[in-house]
Scaffold this motif. Structure first.
Motif, short mmCIF file in Angstrom:
data_model
loop_
_atom_site.label_atom_id
_atom_site.label_comp_id
_atom_site.label_asym_id
_atom_site.label_seq_id
_atom_site.Cartn_x
_atom_site.Cartn_y
_atom_site.Cartn_z
N GLU A 109 0.68 -1.19 0.02
CA GLU A 109 -0.02 0.02 -0.22
C GLU A 109 1.01 1.25 0.00
O GLU A 109 0.41 2.37 -0.59
N ILE A 110 1.94 1.46 0.98
CA ILE A 110 2.81 2.28 0.83
C ILE A 110 3.66 2.69 -0.32
O ILE A 110 3.53 3.34 -1.19
N ASP A 111 4.06 1.45 -1.18
CA ASP A 111 4.55 1.38 -2.42
C ASP A 111 3.57 2.02 -3.49
O ASP A 111 4.04 2.83 -4.48
N LYS A 112 2.37 1.76 -3.24
CA LYS A 112 1.31 2.25 -4.32
C LYS A 112 1.12 3.74 -4.34
O LYS A 112 1.05 4.26 -5.31
N ILE A 113 1.22 4.15 -2.92
CA ILE A 113 1.20 5.60 -2.75
C ILE A 113 2.39 6.26 -3.45
O ILE A 113 2.22 7.32 -3.87
N ARG A 114 3.39 5.80 -2.85
CA ARG A 114 4.70 6.54 -3.27
C ARG A 114 4.94 6.18 -4.79
O ARG A 114 5.84 6.98 -5.43
N GLY A 115 4.64 5.05 -5.27
CA GLY A 115 5.15 4.82 -6.81
C GLY A 115 6.44 4.10 -6.92
O GLY A 115 7.07 3.86 -8.04
N VAL A 116 7.19 3.93 -5.84
CA VAL A 116 8.39 3.39 -5.90
C VAL A 116 8.67 2.20 -4.64
O VAL A 116 7.59 2.31 -3.74
N ASN A 117 9.44 1.29 -4.61
CA ASN A 117 9.74 0.29 -3.65
C ASN A 117 10.06 1.07 -2.24
O ASN A 117 11.07 1.96 -2.39
N SER A 118 9.46 0.97 -1.16
CA SER A 118 9.67 1.53 -0.03
C SER A 118 10.25 0.64 0.94
O SER A 118 10.74 1.19 2.17
N GLN A 119 10.66 -0.71 0.72
CA GLN A 119 11.37 -1.47 1.64
C GLN A 119 12.78 -0.87 2.53
O GLN A 119 12.58 -1.01 3.90
N ARG A 120 13.48 0.02 1.82
CA ARG A 120 14.52 0.40 2.35
C ARG A 120 14.28 1.33 3.44
O ARG A 120 14.72 1.54 4.53
N SER A 121 13.44 2.04 3.05
CA SER A 121 12.93 3.27 3.96
C SER A 121 12.35 2.75 5.37
O SER A 121 12.21 3.36 6.26
#
Length: 177
Positions: A109-121
């Motif tokens: 869901e976070i990735d969908k909002i940001r448009g990028v992979n968020s795992q590192r953050s």
């Protein structure tokens, strides 16, 4: 237990402990006082310290309390304390704000909002203690659910999440999902 004595005891405990302390922990330490008495004493202490412009304030962060210095006095301590604030990157702040406003939330869901992979953050925020894993969704893949921590509240000087700034287009954001 006499109220002034209780307030002094709580003050000593918070001072010695240094870190935020949960009300339930205070109740275990001070067995002779009820939870209600402890909460009343904490509220009185907080108001007195604010009113008297005491050097130390009693701050509430979620269900925890801590003695803290006033923000306006930090400039006086900079000379004595080497302060190397660990700043958050813009991607970490963006991820953190999404989690704060949309929690509980999954990485997808976070990735969908940001448009990028968020795992590192997300990993960075967990490492800093600002975000917690809060179980898993009962869906295929059992994705991890993320929420903010009490440290998040302390970091941004919030008593609870209701103090987050309001977003102008909150309805539009909610309709995106």
């Amino acid at each position: 237990m006499e109220k002034e004595y209780l307030k002094g005891l709580i003050e000593e405990i918070l001072y010695v402990w240094g870190e935020p302390l949960d009300i339930s922990d205070l109740c275990q330490i001070i067995e002779k006082a009820s939870k209600k008495e402890i909460i009343e004493a904490l509220n009185d202490m907080s108001l007195q310290r604010e009113k008297n412009e005491s050097g130390l304030l009693l701050k509430k962060f979620g269900n925890t309390y801590q003695l803290v210095s006033r923000n306006k006095h930090h400039k006086y301590f900079e000379k004595f304390v080497e302060n190397t604030p660990k700043k958050l990157s813009s991607s970490a702040l963006e991820t953190l704000s999404i989690i704060a406003y949309k929690q509980p939330i999954t990485r997808v869901e976070i990735d969908k909002i940001r448009g990028v992979n968020s795992q590192r953050s997300i990993d960075n925020l967990i490492e800093k203690g600002l975000v917690l894993e809060n179980g898993r969704l009962d869906k295929i893949g059992r994705p991890i659910i993320y929420i903010t921590s009490d440290l998040f509240l302390r970091y941004f000087d919030l008593e609870d999440l209701s103090q987050l700034p309001k977003i102008e287009n909150q309805e539009e954001i909610n309709n995106e999902n």
